[in-house]
Design a protein around this motif. Structure first.
Motif, PDB file in Angstrom:
ATOM      1  N   ASP A 155      10.550  -6.479  -2.870  1.00  0.00           N
ATOM      2  CA  ASP A 155       9.281  -5.654  -2.707  1.00  0.00           C
ATOM      3  C   ASP A 155       8.507  -5.754  -1.418  1.00  0.00           C
ATOM      4  OD1 ASP A 155       7.303  -8.142  -2.681  1.00  0.00           O
ATOM      5  OD2 ASP A 155       8.247  -8.298  -4.770  1.00  0.00           O
ATOM      6  N   LEU A 156       7.554  -4.924  -1.106  1.00  0.00           N
ATOM      7  CA  LEU A 156       7.033  -4.766   0.237  1.00  0.00           C
ATOM      8  C   LEU A 156       6.189  -6.071   0.571  1.00  0.00           C
ATOM      9  CD1 LEU A 156       6.340  -3.169   2.469  1.00  0.00           C
ATOM     10  CD2 LEU A 156       4.539  -2.058   1.322  1.00  0.00           C
ATOM     11  N   ASP A 210      11.932  -0.287  -3.983  1.00  0.00           N
ATOM     12  CA  ASP A 210      11.398   0.428  -2.612  1.00  0.00           C
ATOM     13  C   ASP A 210      11.872   1.635  -2.759  1.00  0.00           C
ATOM     14  OD1 ASP A 210      13.983  -0.013  -1.692  1.00  0.00           O
ATOM     15  OD2 ASP A 210      13.318  -1.439  -0.280  1.00  0.00           O
ATOM     16  N   ARG A 231       1.067   3.502   7.690  1.00  0.00           N
ATOM     17  CA  ARG A 231       1.294   3.822   6.305  1.00  0.00           C
ATOM     18  C   ARG A 231       1.847   2.778   5.579  1.00  0.00           C
ATOM     19  NH1 ARG A 231       5.474   8.501   6.489  1.00  0.00           N
ATOM     20  NH2 ARG A 231       6.359   7.535   8.424  1.00  0.00           N
ATOM     21  N   SER A 232       1.364   2.541   4.425  1.00  0.00           N
ATOM     22  CA  SER A 232       2.031   1.204   3.750  1.00  0.00           C
ATOM     23  C   SER A 232       2.983   1.636   2.874  1.00  0.00           C
ATOM     24  CB  SER A 232       0.551   1.022   3.000  1.00  0.00           C
ATOM     25  OG  SER A 232       1.146  -0.337   2.124  1.00  0.00           O
ATOM     26  N   GLU A 233       4.163   1.636   3.659  1.00  0.00           N
ATOM     27  CA  GLU A 233       5.294   1.847   2.896  1.00  0.00           C
ATOM     28  C   GLU A 233       6.626   1.374   3.458  1.00  0.00           C
ATOM     29  OE1 GLU A 233       6.818   6.315   4.443  1.00  0.00           O
ATOM     30  OE2 GLU A 233       5.015   6.239   3.231  1.00  0.00           O
ATOM     31  N   LYS A 245      14.544  -0.770   4.135  1.00  0.00           N
ATOM     32  CA  LYS A 245      14.849  -0.434   2.678  1.00  0.00           C
ATOM     33  C   LYS A 245      15.907  -1.122   2.164  1.00  0.00           C
ATOM     34  CE  LYS A 245      12.072   3.803   1.754  1.00  0.00           C
ATOM     35  NZ  LYS A 245      12.213   5.091   1.085  1.00  0.00           N
TER      36      LYS A 245
END
Length: 318
Positions: free
Chosen positions: A294-295, A63, A281-283, A289
């Motif tokens: 992974d997301l 990430d 927001r896709s983060e 973090k």
């Protein structure tokens, strides 16, 4: 499960000539050799001094979080690969790491061992731990008493810490991990042993038998810690996500609650497309973090820890 165990920091040092002998051409080759199957990416080598090394490069998680560093051009043309706690969580097989390190003729210059007591079964109260330190229960049988001190949050819920020993050789840190993650009501306490190879050799066996080294570091720990503890990474990740997610909800309620309530009541059902288009927001949020690989995995764990099923999620997203 009430306990978890793991390596929480690892620094390996070896001669550059050994990397050449094994035909490890790039810094990515070196990291992949030491930590096979770990999803670690290495950035470009830059002429930035780091510790005793003339050049260095950052190591990243999937990430994009910095989880380590590699140094080149040290004394005797040495190479140093260092992983933080977030980087160590991405490593699944520490026995394999020890084998690869031995083939590279690497030695440990620093390693941290973390034992998590999620429900406070052993370390019931951080202030009791401080009393142990004041009474000398962490002192060696011979030699001068260990230096100890406590960092007190004075009831603010940010978490207290008790330290035994000093940085650079051997230091024990017992602290309220859950509260550090902003969960004021958490009973999670972490016992962390930090070791440096200042005037001793840290054997590679430490990487795959951390509990033996942790219990052997202080007579009191040998007495109170269990003889067996699994390296329960999923449990540790779930607990971390749980504490972080609830702290994030508190932040949203405090900072964004009134604004979101206004929009929802003013716009009605059409507010969801508006939020998706102009707000979301896709983060990975900064506070999450380095927690999961992974997301999508992170989303799954958050959903589970907040008590939502996959069906609840699909209904909400429609």
């Amino acid at each position: 499960m009430g306990f978890a165990l793991g390596i929480d920091y690892c620094t390996l040092v070896f001669p550059a000539s050994e990397a050449e002998r094994l035909e490890l051409v790039t810094v990515q080759d070196v990291v992949a050799w030491l930590y096979p199957n770990a999803p670690l990416a290495v950035g470009p080598v830059e002429a930035k001094r780091w510790q005793f090394y003339a050049e260095s490069a950052y190591i990243f998680s999937p990430d994009g979080k910095v989880v380590g560093r590699i140094g080149l051009g040290g004394n005797g043309n040495g190479v140093c690969v260092s992983l933080s706690g977030a980087g160590c969580t991405l490593v699944d097989d520490w026995f394999c790491v020890s084998v690869q390190a031995r083939r590279l003729r690497a030695h440990i210059s620093r390693a941290d061992i973390a034992f998590d007591d999620f429900e406070g079964q052993i370390f019931r109260d951080i202030r009791e731990v401080n009393v142990w330190a004041l009474e000398g229960k962490f002192d060696a049988k011979q030699g001068r008493p260990a230096d100890t001190y406590m960092i007190d949050d004075h009831g603010k819920g940010k978490g207290c810490s008790v330290y035994v020993g000093s940085r650079g050789r051997k230091q024990l840190c017992i602290y309220e991990k859950g509260k550090q993650l902003k969960d004021r009501h958490s009973r999670w306490i972490r016992c962390e042993l930090r070791l440096w190879a200042a005037d001793c050799v840290l054997p590679l066996e430490l990487l795959y038998s951390p509990l033996a080294f942790l219990r052997g570091s202080y007579a009191l720990l040998e007495e109170i810690l269990p003889q067996e503890a699994e390296a329960a990474k999923p449990e540790r990740i779930a607990r971390t996500v749980n504490a972080t997610a609830h702290a994030a909800l508190k932040f949203l309620r405090t900072q964004c609650g009134p604004t979101l309530d206004l929009f929802i009541r003013a716009i009605g059902p059409d507010v969801w497309p508006l939020l998706q288009e102009r707000v979301l927001r896709s983060e990975v949020p900064r506070r999450f973090k380095g927690v999961a690989r992974d997301l999508e995995t992170l989303r799954t764990i958050v959903r589970e820890q907040l008590g939502f099923s996959q069906t609840d999620y699909m209904n909400l997203a429609v």
